[in-house]
Write a protein that holds these residues in place. Sequence first.
Motif, PDB file in Angstrom:
ATOM      1  N   TYR A 289       0.835  -1.206   0.000  1.00 47.73           N
ATOM      2  CA  TYR A 289       0.000   0.000   0.000  1.00 47.73           C
ATOM      3  C   TYR A 289       0.868   1.254   0.000  1.00 47.73           C
ATOM      4  O   TYR A 289       0.654   2.168  -0.804  1.00 47.73           O
ATOM      5  CB  TYR A 289      -0.943   0.003   1.201  1.00 47.73           C
ATOM      6  CG  TYR A 289      -1.690   1.302   1.340  1.00 47.73           C
ATOM      7  CD1 TYR A 289      -2.815   1.559   0.561  1.00 47.73           C
ATOM      8  CD2 TYR A 289      -1.277   2.285   2.234  1.00 47.73           C
ATOM      9  CE1 TYR A 289      -3.502   2.754   0.666  1.00 47.73           C
ATOM     10  CE2 TYR A 289      -1.957   3.482   2.340  1.00 47.73           C
ATOM     11  CZ  TYR A 289      -3.066   3.716   1.559  1.00 47.73           C
ATOM     12  OH  TYR A 289      -3.743   4.904   1.662  1.00 47.73           O
TER      13      TYR A 289
ATOM     14  N   MET B 222       2.629   1.661  -3.358  1.00 47.76           N
ATOM     15  CA  MET B 222       1.702   1.951  -4.443  1.00 47.76           C
ATOM     16  C   MET B 222       1.110   3.358  -4.343  1.00 47.76           C
ATOM     17  O   MET B 222       0.876   4.018  -5.357  1.00 47.76           O
ATOM     18  CB  MET B 222       0.577   0.901  -4.436  1.00 47.76           C
ATOM     19  CG  MET B 222      -0.242   0.856  -5.710  1.00 47.76           C
ATOM     20  SD  MET B 222      -1.532  -0.407  -5.674  1.00 47.76           S
ATOM     21  CE  MET B 222      -0.578  -1.891  -5.827  1.00 47.76           C
TER      22      MET B 222
ATOM     23  N   ALA C  79       2.284   0.869  -9.078  1.00 45.55           N
ATOM     24  CA  ALA C  79       0.882   0.947  -9.486  1.00 45.55           C
ATOM     25  C   ALA C  79       0.802   0.915 -11.004  1.00 45.55           C
ATOM     26  O   ALA C  79       1.793   1.115 -11.701  1.00 45.55           O
ATOM     27  CB  ALA C  79       0.253   2.235  -8.954  1.00 45.55           C
TER      28      ALA C  79
ATOM     29  N   LYS D 146      -4.210   5.261 -13.476  1.00 44.59           N
ATOM     30  CA  LYS D 146      -4.655   4.823 -12.149  1.00 44.59           C
ATOM     31  C   LYS D 146      -5.853   3.882 -12.273  1.00 44.59           C
ATOM     32  O   LYS D 146      -6.778   4.149 -13.020  1.00 44.59           O
ATOM     33  CB  LYS D 146      -5.048   6.060 -11.345  1.00 44.59           C
ATOM     34  CG  LYS D 146      -5.122   5.837  -9.880  1.00 44.59           C
ATOM     35  CD  LYS D 146      -3.787   6.133  -9.263  1.00 44.59           C
ATOM     36  CE  LYS D 146      -3.920   6.224  -7.766  1.00 44.59           C
ATOM     37  NZ  LYS D 146      -2.984   5.359  -7.113  1.00 44.59           N
TER      38      LYS D 146
ATOM     39  N   GLU E  37      -6.066  -1.819  -7.739  1.00 46.62           N
ATOM     40  CA  GLU E  37      -5.181  -1.585  -6.596  1.00 46.62           C
ATOM     41  C   GLU E  37      -5.807  -2.083  -5.292  1.00 46.62           C
ATOM     42  O   GLU E  37      -5.130  -2.692  -4.473  1.00 46.62           O
ATOM     43  CB  GLU E  37      -4.821  -0.105  -6.514  1.00 46.62           C
ATOM     44  CG  GLU E  37      -3.948   0.324  -7.677  1.00 46.62           C
ATOM     45  CD  GLU E  37      -3.814   1.823  -7.837  1.00 46.62           C
ATOM     46  OE1 GLU E  37      -4.555   2.581  -7.164  1.00 46.62           O
ATOM     47  OE2 GLU E  37      -2.955   2.240  -8.632  1.00 46.62           O
TER      48      GLU E  37
END
Length: 131
Positions: free
Chosen positions: A26, A29, A38, A42, A47
Amino acid sequence: MNDELKLKYLKAALVTIGLFFIAGIYLMMMWVWPSGWAWAPKQPEYEQMIMGMYATLGVFLIRSAKDPLANASLIWFTIWSSIVHGGIMFVQAIVDETERANLLGDVPALFLVAIILWYLMPKGAPAPPMY
C-alpha cells in the motif's frame, strides 16, 4: 547454512514479508513510488483488489512463522505465485511501455520474495499431505 539456521531466518523472513504485504505494498503503491508499483493510468479497483489479496496473504505468512514446516504449502504457494505474478508483470511491462517502471519496482520485489523463501525453506522438510 544448516537447516536449523535456515529455519530461524525463514521465520524472520516470513514476518518481514508478511508485514510488507500488509502495509508495504500500500505504501509503495500510494505514497513512496507509485510509478514502480501501481498501474498507469490509475486503476483504483485493481489496486484495492491486489492490496486486499496481499494483505490477507501477509497475515497468513506471519501466522506461518510460528511453525513454517507445518505451513510449507502456504510458503510454496507464496514462492510460486510470486514467480508467476512477477513473470506476467514482466511481460506486460515489456509489451506496454507505460508500465516500464514496474521492471524496477514490483517485478524484482516479487522475484526477491520467491528467491528468499525458496533459499530458506529447509530442503529436508516433509512435503504436506495431498488430499
